[in-house]
Design a protein around this motif. Structure first.
Motif, short mmCIF file in Angstrom:
data_model
loop_
_atom_site.label_atom_id
_atom_site.label_comp_id
_atom_site.label_asym_id
_atom_site.label_seq_id
_atom_site.Cartn_x
_atom_site.Cartn_y
_atom_site.Cartn_z
N ARG A 283 68.48 31.39 64.11
CA ARG A 283 67.17 30.85 64.52
C ARG A 283 66.45 30.21 63.34
O ARG A 283 65.80 29.18 63.50
CB ARG A 283 66.32 31.96 65.15
N THR B 141 60.71 29.40 69.44
CA THR B 141 61.52 29.92 68.34
C THR B 141 60.72 29.90 67.05
O THR B 141 60.71 30.88 66.29
CB THR B 141 62.81 29.09 68.18
N THR C 46 67.24 29.43 71.20
CA THR C 46 65.89 29.50 71.77
C THR C 46 65.73 30.74 72.65
O THR C 46 65.00 30.72 73.64
CB THR C 46 65.57 28.24 72.59
#
Length: 354
Positions: free
Chosen positions: A145, A174, A241
């Motif tokens: 991420r 995110t 996400t």
């Protein structure tokens, strides 16, 4: 009181019969729905089958992937830590990640936590259609991420919709989550467990409902107008996400989460303060924090839906003036599912005065 109890049961049975007729007519394997107010569950029903290829009957212990309805739960987690003064709504992303600023586009220099959660940061959507090509990142989910976010911040910003003045972005959630991960030292996955499972006892799980080792729902994709059941082992790439759309939950536990929101909107403090719930639901025009903020025909609504990667369809409408919520979970997604759900939502609102 006995007459009222019997009448209520009869009323619910008629609604369930109507819902099942919709399920059959629109070829939806399972429909589960609930109507709640801030204090009680007015009606909750599970109908149909776990899969078109199985005879497993629906139960209220079934789990559903809730797709983008995850956003409200991620915003809820973040709100708790804002109350705990780990962050402020006005905290800028680069206040938390100053070392990233040099490699990012200047368009994003002043984006805040509130901007990201209300889709006002002009971040690329990453909704699966026409997305920029994403590099293959490596490491833990949290590390990927981070790499994804750095990449997103190098992309050109997008212009908001002229009517709504926001750009719906999974990637924005995110980025907001990364801010919380850094200040808490915990991953989003750990924070989900802490807030929803340990603190609130809601039994929330990550990713798809497990349907290979136990009897539970299968999502269904649509191919040539035919439903195809999807196993929980299916490797769907969510493009880093997950905080925007990758949780599963039982309807009865999700209903409890919605009741917390109703109580807060009614002015009561619970896990969050009432003023926080009001900001979450109606503090920003058009789209607040995980909720579409709708005013129409004299009504005030908080609304959201999720598609579970186009294999589930879940939707919730909160009538803020009537203090009632209507929740519908299904395990398929196509135009038939959407039409059937619209009809059932209309019926439930007629029955309960919204």
């Amino acid at each position: 009181m006995l007459f009222l109890f019997i009448t209520t049961i009869s009323f619910g049975q008629k609604t369930a019969k109507y819902a099942d007729s919709i399920r059959i007519s629109y070829n939806i394997p399972e429909i589960s729905y609930a109507v709640v107010d801030s204090k009680s569950t007015l009606e909750i029903v599970a109908l149909g089958l776990h899969s078109v290829e199985l005879q497993d009957r629906a139960t209220l212990n079934d789990r559903f992937h809730i797709g983008s309805n995850t956003k409200a739960m991620t915003a809820f987690i973040i709100a708790k830590y804002v109350e705990n003064e780990k962050l402020n709504w006005t905290t800028r992303f680069f206040d938390i990640f100053p070392e990233w600023k040099e490699g990012s586009r200047t368009d994003y220099a002043d984006i805040t936590l509130l901007d990201l959660l209300s889709h006002k940061a002009k971040i690329q959507p990453f909704q699966g259609e026409n997305d920029p090509q994403i590099p293959q990142f490596k490491g833990t989910n949290q590390q990927k991420r981070n790499q994804f976010a750095k990449f997103v911040l190098t992309l050109e910003s997008v212009k908001p919709d002229g009517q709504n003045q926001f750009t719906y972005s999974n990637a924005g959630y995110t980025l907001a989550t990364l801010m919380l991960e850094r200040v808490t030292g915990k991953s989003w996955e750990q924070l989900v467990t802490k807030v929803f499972n340990k603190d609130l006892k809601l039994n929330v799980k990550l990713s798809w409902p497990e349907n290979q080792k136990r009897k539970d729902t299968w999502g269904h994709s649509t191919e040539n107008e035919n439903l195809r059941p999807i196993p929980s082992t299916w490797d769907y790439h969510l493009d880093y996400t997950e905080p925007a759309g990758d949780l599963n939950i039982k309807l009865k536990d999700y209903a409890k989460f919605i009741q917390l929101n109703l109580q807060g909107l009614d002015g009561l403090d619970n896990y969050l303060k009432s003023e926080t719930y009001k900001l979450i639901h109606k503090g920003v025009e058009n789209y607040a924090l995980g909720w579409f903020n709708i005013y129409e025909n004299g009504k005030e609504l908080s609304v959201h839906s999720g598609t579970g990667a186009f294999t589930y369809f879940t939707i919730v409408h909160i009538d803020r003036l009537k203090s009632k919520a209507y929740i519908i979970f299904t395990n398929s997604f196509n135009s038939n599912t959407q039409q059937g759900v619209r009809m059932l939502m209309k019926k439930l609102k007629e029955n309960y005065g919204s």
